[in-house]
Write an enzyme that holds these catalytic residues in place. Structure first.
Site, PDB file in Angstrom:
ATOM      1  N   LYS A  76       0.865  -1.173   0.000  1.00 13.68           N
ATOM      2  CA  LYS A  76       0.000   0.000   0.000  1.00 13.68           C
ATOM      3  C   LYS A  76       0.903   1.226   0.000  1.00 13.68           C
ATOM      4  O   LYS A  76       1.942   1.227   0.676  1.00 13.68           O
ATOM      5  CB  LYS A  76      -0.894  -0.028   1.254  1.00 13.68           C
ATOM      6  N   SER A 151      -9.748   2.325   3.120  1.00 15.06           N
ATOM      7  CA  SER A 151      -8.844   3.051   2.250  1.00 15.06           C
ATOM      8  C   SER A 151      -7.881   2.168   1.463  1.00 15.06           C
ATOM      9  O   SER A 151      -7.313   2.637   0.488  1.00 15.06           O
ATOM     10  CB  SER A 151      -8.013   4.027   3.093  1.00 15.06           C
ATOM     11  N   SER A 175     -10.110  -0.039   7.238  1.00 12.15           N
ATOM     12  CA  SER A 175      -9.479   0.117   5.917  1.00 12.15           C
ATOM     13  C   SER A 175      -8.831  -1.129   5.349  1.00 12.15           C
ATOM     14  O   SER A 175      -8.431  -1.135   4.187  1.00 12.15           O
ATOM     15  CB  SER A 175      -8.427   1.237   5.962  1.00 12.15           C
TER      16      SER A 175
END
Lengths: 481, 482
Positions: A76, A151, A175
């Site tokens: 990420k 997210s 997330s």
């Protein structure tokens, strides 16, 4: 090849069926061909990846390979990567190249894994649909106009679309779990303090926790083996031995006590979702678990408390983005105040600004007691609810999200609707507990996630429960591609 | 109207730790700009603070030295404001739960009385960097070497009633932290910085007046001047019927003037909240006790010991005990020189004068306690006259020689104390001074003392400066009276 899991790829590498360079080329090609549909990557690091793959193959030739040697994966874009730009989904860091690695990045490098690139995400991890990224929205592989959740939407979409077998992610209010649910993959948010936050760009420091995303529970266990551990560079990381999370995957679930919080199974829950979750719970009963209703009496306060604490911490965490030392700086500032205001007005997106404002307000003189202090009190009540519950049960189960993947744009006009996406996940972060989302069926052709919450440091038990479920179901094997 | 002056101090004490409070960067002063700033100090994204244990030990030691309660649990908070030399956009500091709670320090005043000044609390915090506004053609330079240097901020109660008391407190605190070894005490490098809160109230009134804060005074002299200046400014305003505005002021010591920096209305809302990157620090009794065990002797205890052990008077003991390096030099000199009072006189006299004129610190002095002790020994056994001793000191200081005895030999400074030889010289000199002898014998007691000098000059000259002046005086007196 891209349908294989990390453990299968590791076996193929070990048996010499494929080289790391071949694997890396294969996945890089796939990303180049397919990702225009998903936009799940912000940055690809082909050169570095191929060099790392070559080094991995040499290591293997010397007989020094470990389980992750030569396995491709993605980070990420919140984890700092030395020499590779790290944007956190923001214009503010569009050209930021950190001169250091996050501890998680270091851990994977030391394990010999090959990072293919940095995945898309909501700006500064603020969002539940990946629509707040400066680098564009991510598309859910299960539906062209559907959001992947957020997210960590880029990581979830990339894993679901078979662009990488595994990806790192972070979870501040859901997330990891919510995008894992919406994209039909398996994700784990560990206990707060289990994984170092060093070099993981902060959103809300007391809630942020790095974690794992892959298609199977077993792969999540392999990832956590690499990520978990005490880090002297993170004062909030916990010095406690790290077990081999794969060792207990096959333990039988006979006698496992599962609690279903009545607050999470209200009349408002979509009946189709509820049916899928109940079916999953039935599977657990078949595996020997017992099920009882429990109560988390303060669960309804979680969203309100979270949206005071998280923005408050974020308002301070994001102050360092001031245009002075690195990152975006506005053109031709006429004085210091102009530099600050225009840099931040132009560098941050709407959702980030909204949360900075909310957080600053909650901390300001005269409001601190009513908001921040009160929210901290609520946080302790919520934590106590879980502590009480875990006296009676081993695991708590619920839906991960209130609905399957929604249509892009559907919830962007009303922030509160978007915030309610995390209604089942947020309390876990406030309490600092570990939790997973496991694929548990489909509604209207879209994946549904089962949330499993464990007691502090019960990651091994969570992974065991998820793995056993995946031995008797095949939801996690369904592919959108 | 008669006014009461009310003064409270906030003192930033820079701790002498090797590394910063939340990173491993060096704290050494004077390096090239931004060479001692790591990713953590630059507040790069994702970096995290790790507390420096030494800073806690220093703070606990300070707390014990000022008779304070030690915070068993202390919490770092974030103080939010934007400034280019504050990389994170917040300062990590302590507010609600500081490491050092209420304590007190006793100060001595010129009239010999002592006064207790209460300490409200002291907390640990990080320093900011420096903004440099010269040499950048209308722009500002930022040096983050200092960012993250550990500080203790000491906050007193408003217990001081004059500049004299405030300066006495500041000096006492300086003496304490340098004796503890937790601060180098170098004010010119900003190791101690004072903020002074001042208000006036009509004599007899209990309620405090409106106060101003004068910030960043970095010498005792500036602090004293700034207090006088601010007291006069407030008095002028109040006596002409005006009111004091609560504000922060900056004092310019070179021009002896001050200006407003910001008023209360302009003050920031710092939005303090507990720093989520740092856990509360819990100290147990064993830890505090282990720090207590390692505490060096404090100035007050040392002073009492100097009086008892060396028979020094209070004034000398006080001067010698306030500064650890001076105290150590004294003890070394006294042990080598055998005569403690003479050692004290030389250190407070010739040695200190020389240090001051060359603006040196004790550690930088070219003479050691061993040197000074050897010198004292030769004064005490009459080998050296006081003028000879000064010559030896000069030679030691300038590095011309390292052995006191060798210098005495080389320069022929050995005093003649052989009374037979001295009597001969006196007789020879007096033989040519009949007029002066007659004058002396006619003079009264008072005048005689003056006239003695007229004989001593020629005597010293005749003995090539080596005659023992004390013996010369005795012999001379006997001959003149006779």
């Amino acid at each position: 090849m891209h349908d294989k899991t990390v453990s299968e790829l590791a076996r193929d590498l070990a048996e010499g069926k494929v080289s790391s360079v071949e694997l890396t080329r294969h996945f890089l090609n796939r990303i180049q061909q397919e990702d225009s549909r998903y936009n799940s990557f912000i940055t690809l690091c082909e050169e570095q990846a191929l060099a790392d793959a070559e080094a991995a193959d040499q290591l293997r030739a010397r007989g020094e390979a470990t389980p992750w040697t030569g396995i491709p994966f993605a980070h990420k874009d919140i984890f700092c990567t030395d020499g590779i730009r790290t944007t956190c989904g923001s214009r503010m860091l569009e050209n930021f190249v950190p001169p250091y690695n996050a501890t998680v990045t270091d851990n994977f490098r030391q394990a010999g894994a090959v990072c293919l690139g940095k995945t898309n995400m909501d700006e500064f991890a603020m969002g539940s649909s990946n629509e707040s990224s400066y680098f564009g929205a991510v598309t859910n592989p299960w539906g062209e106009n559907r959001v992947p959740g957020g997210s960590s939407g880029g990581s979830a979409a990339a894993v679901a679309a078979r662009l990488v077998p595994a990806a790192t992610a972070t979870d501040t209010g859901g997330s990891i779990r919510q995008p894992a649910a919406l994209c039909g993959i398996t994700g784990l948010k560990p206990t707060y303090g289990r994984v170092s936050r060093y070099g993981m760009i902060a959103f809300a420091s007391s809630l942020d926790q790095g974690g794992t995303m892959a298609r199977t529970a077993e792969d999540n266990a392999l990832m956590l083996n690499v990520m978990a551990g005490f880090d002297p560079k993170d004062s909030t990381s916990i010095d406690r031995p790290v077990p081999d999370y794969t060792a207990s995957l096959n333990q039988p679930l006979q006698g496992l006590r599962i609690g279903l919080p009545k607050e999470y199974f209200s009349d408002q829950l979509d009946p189709a979702m509820a049916a899928q979750i109940q079916a999953a719970v039935k599977e657990y009963e078949k595996l020997g678990a017992t099920v009882k209703d429990i109560s988390l009496p303060n669960a309804n306060l979680a969203i309100a408390a979270y949206y005071v604490i998280a923005p408050a911490e974020a308002s301070a965490n994001l102050s360092r983005f001031d245009g002075v030392r690195y990152g975006y700086r506005c053109d031709n500032p006429k004085d210091l105040m102009d530099l600050y205001t225009r840099t931040r007005a132009e560098g941050f997106g709407a959702e980030v600004k909204r949360r900075i404002l909310v957080g600053s307000y909650a901390l300001s003189a005269g409001y601190y007691d009513a908001y921040y202090r009160k929210a901290q009190q609520v946080r302790r009540l919520i934590q106590q609810d879980f502590i009480n519950a875990f006296k009676e049960v081993d695991l708590i189960m619920s839906p991960t999200s209130p609905s399957p993947a929604f249509v892009r744009g559907e919830k962007t006009t009303d922030p509160v609707t978007m915030y309610l996406e995390d209604i089942f996940t947020i309390a876990v972060n406030l309490a600092g507990l570990p939790a997973m989302s496991v694929p548990a069926g489909f509604v209207n052709g879209l994946p549904v996630g089962l949330q499993i919450i464990g007691d502090y440091f019960a990651e091994a038990r969570l992974l065991n429960a998820a793995h056993q479920f995946q031995q008797v179901t095949d939801w996690h094997l369904r592919s959108p591609v | 109207m008669q006014w009461d002056i009310v003064i409270g101090l906030e003192i930033h004490v820079q701790l002498a730790t090797k590394s910063k409070i939340f990173s491993g960067s060096s704290t050494a002063f004077g390096a090239e700009p931004n060479t001692q700033a790591s990713a953590v100090d630059l507040a790069m994204p994702g970096t995290l603070p790790v507390p420096n244990e030494q800073a806690f030990r220093d703070a606990v030691m300070f707390g014990l030295a000022v008779n304070a309660e030690i915070g068993r649990r202390s919490v770092f908070e974030r103080k939010n404001y934007f400034y280019p030399d504050l990389p994170k956009g917040y300062q990590t500091t302590q507010l609600a739960e500081p490491i050092v709670g209420p304590g007190h320090v006793d100060i001595e005043l010129a009239d010999g009385s002592s006064k207790r000044i209460r300490i409200h609390h002291a907390h640990l915090e990080e320093d900011a960097g420096k903004s440099l506004h010269e040499d950048f053609h209308g722009m500002s330079g930022i040096d983050l070497n200092r960012a993250g240097t550990p500080l203790i901020e000491v906050v007193t109660e408003p217990d001081m009633r004059s500049a004299e008391e405030a300066v006495a407190f500041a000096k006492k605190l300086h003496s304490l932290v340098t004796s503890l070894g937790i601060c180098d005490g170098d004010m010119s490098q900003g190791s101690m910085r004072f903020d002074v809160n001042i208000s006036l109230r009509p004599k007899g009134q209990d309620a405090y007046g409106t106060r101003t804060e004068t910030k960043n005074l970095n010498s005792f002299r500036f602090m004293e001047q700034a207090i006088h200046h601010e007291v006069e400014r407030q008095m002028d305003i109040l006596e002409s019927g005006g009111t004091i505005i609560q504000e922060t002021r900056l004092y310019n010591g070179d021009r002896n003037e001050s200006r407003s920096m910001r008023s209360k209305e302009e003050a920031n809302d710092y939005r303090y909240f507990p720093c989520p990157d740092l856990l509360p620090v819990v100290l147990d009794e064993d830890y505090i006790e282990s720090v207590r065990q390692r505490m060096p002797e404090l100035p007050d205890a040392r002073r009492a010991r100097f009086k008892a052990q060396y028979g020094l008077n209070d004034y000398d003991a006080s001067l010698l005990s306030a500064d650890t390096s001076l105290a150590n030099l004294f003890e070394s000199t006294a042990s080598h020189g055998k005569d403690a009072k003479l050692a004290a006189n030389w250190i407070l006299g010739e040695f200190s004068a020389r240090l001051n004129s060359e603006e040196k610190k004790v550690a930088e002095a070219p003479v050691s306690g061993e040197h000074l002790g050897a010198l004292v020994l030769r004064i005490a056994d009459n080998t050296l006259s006081s003028s000879g001793a000064k010559k030896v000191f000069e030679a030691l200081w300038s590095g011309e020689g390292h052995s006191v005895d060798a210098i005495i030999d080389a320069q022929g400074l050995k005093q003649v104390s052989d009374t037979g030889a001295l009597e001969q010289i006196v007789d020879d000199v007096l033989a040519g001074m009949a007029d002066q002898i007659a004058q002396y014998r006619e003079a009264d007691e008072k005048k005689r003392k003056k006239l003695m000098g007229g004989f001593m000059g020629p005597l010293m000259k005749a003995s090539k400066g080596q005659g023992n002046p004390k013996l010369f005086t005795e012999i001379l007196q006997r001959k003149l009276e006779g």
